[in-house]
Design a protein around this motif. Sequence first.
Motif, mmCIF file in Angstrom:
data_model
loop_
_atom_site.group_PDB
_atom_site.id
_atom_site.type_symbol
_atom_site.label_atom_id
_atom_site.label_comp_id
_atom_site.label_asym_id
_atom_site.label_seq_id
_atom_site.Cartn_x
_atom_site.Cartn_y
_atom_site.Cartn_z
ATOM 1 N N ALA A 2 49.531 33.149 34.634
ATOM 2 C CA ALA A 2 49.790 34.582 34.775
ATOM 3 C C ALA A 2 48.528 35.296 35.239
ATOM 4 O O ALA A 2 47.423 34.917 34.889
ATOM 5 C CB ALA A 2 50.261 35.162 33.453
ATOM 6 N N THR A 3 48.734 36.321 36.026
ATOM 7 C CA THR A 3 47.633 37.132 36.515
ATOM 8 C C THR A 3 47.748 38.514 35.902
ATOM 9 O O THR A 3 48.822 39.099 35.870
ATOM 10 C CB THR A 3 47.675 37.234 38.047
ATOM 11 O OG1 THR A 3 47.636 35.910 38.586
ATOM 12 C CG2 THR A 3 46.507 38.020 38.573
ATOM 13 N N ASP A 4 46.643 39.014 35.449
ATOM 14 C CA ASP A 4 46.602 40.343 34.852
ATOM 15 C C ASP A 4 46.850 41.391 35.940
ATOM 16 O O ASP A 4 46.158 41.402 36.962
ATOM 17 C CB ASP A 4 45.228 40.546 34.207
ATOM 18 C CG ASP A 4 45.070 41.887 33.518
ATOM 19 O OD1 ASP A 4 45.992 42.725 33.600
ATOM 20 O OD2 ASP A 4 44.022 42.088 32.885
ATOM 21 N N PRO A 5 47.841 42.259 35.774
ATOM 22 C CA PRO A 5 48.133 43.287 36.790
ATOM 23 C C PRO A 5 46.943 44.162 37.144
ATOM 24 O O PRO A 5 46.844 44.663 38.261
ATOM 25 C CB PRO A 5 49.251 44.115 36.154
ATOM 26 C CG PRO A 5 49.877 43.225 35.157
ATOM 27 C CD PRO A 5 48.764 42.315 34.653
ATOM 28 N N SER A 6 46.011 44.340 36.229
ATOM 29 C CA SER A 6 44.847 45.173 36.539
ATOM 30 C C SER A 6 43.987 44.533 37.623
ATOM 31 O O SER A 6 43.272 45.237 38.341
ATOM 32 C CB SER A 6 44.014 45.431 35.282
ATOM 33 O OG SER A 6 43.399 44.238 34.844
ATOM 34 N N GLU A 7 44.061 43.218 37.772
ATOM 35 C CA GLU A 7 43.301 42.553 38.835
ATOM 36 C C GLU A 7 43.809 42.990 40.209
ATOM 37 O O GLU A 7 43.041 43.123 41.147
ATOM 38 C CB GLU A 7 43.388 41.039 38.690
ATOM 39 C CG GLU A 7 42.640 40.515 37.473
ATOM 40 C CD GLU A 7 42.770 39.013 37.319
ATOM 41 O OE1 GLU A 7 43.082 38.316 38.304
ATOM 42 O OE2 GLU A 7 42.545 38.540 36.194
ATOM 43 N N TYR A 8 45.116 43.196 40.309
ATOM 44 C CA TYR A 8 45.673 43.687 41.570
ATOM 45 C C TYR A 8 45.168 45.095 41.859
ATOM 46 O O TYR A 8 44.792 45.411 42.983
ATOM 47 C CB TYR A 8 47.205 43.696 41.525
ATOM 48 C CG TYR A 8 47.815 42.320 41.493
ATOM 49 C CD1 TYR A 8 47.762 41.484 42.608
ATOM 50 C CD2 TYR A 8 48.451 41.855 40.358
ATOM 51 C CE1 TYR A 8 48.320 40.224 42.589
ATOM 52 C CE2 TYR A 8 49.024 40.586 40.328
ATOM 53 C CZ TYR A 8 48.949 39.773 41.447
ATOM 54 O OH TYR A 8 49.502 38.528 41.418
ATOM 55 N N GLU A 10 42.450 46.449 40.946
ATOM 56 C CA GLU A 10 41.034 46.390 41.316
ATOM 57 C C GLU A 10 40.841 45.885 42.740
ATOM 58 O O GLU A 10 39.871 46.259 43.408
ATOM 59 C CB GLU A 10 40.277 45.493 40.340
ATOM 60 C CG GLU A 10 40.189 46.057 38.932
ATOM 61 C CD GLU A 10 39.633 45.072 37.913
ATOM 62 O OE1 GLU A 10 39.143 43.992 38.321
ATOM 63 O OE2 GLU A 10 39.692 45.383 36.710
#
Length: 78
Positions: A2-8, A10
């Motif tokens: 899973a990828t943290d949505p906040s990375e998108y 940023e």
Amino acid sequence: MATDPSEYDEAIPTVAAHLAKIERAVSRTRSSHAGKPYMTVRQALVQALRDEDAQRVVPQVVDEFARRISEDPNNLPF
């Protein structure tokens, strides 16, 4: 994985800046090379992408932009 949505969130400014560089390169090439032979347009586009420090573009995308600038410069997404 899973990828943290906040990375998108940023990454969006970086992606937008890169797309703006590509758009400037395509626009500049279209202005100077519209209707010229494909290989001439492609070489000019590759150089314009280098000048914008945006040379990391999928080769097929470069080919398609060059083809459109050569054959149908008014039919571009920008």
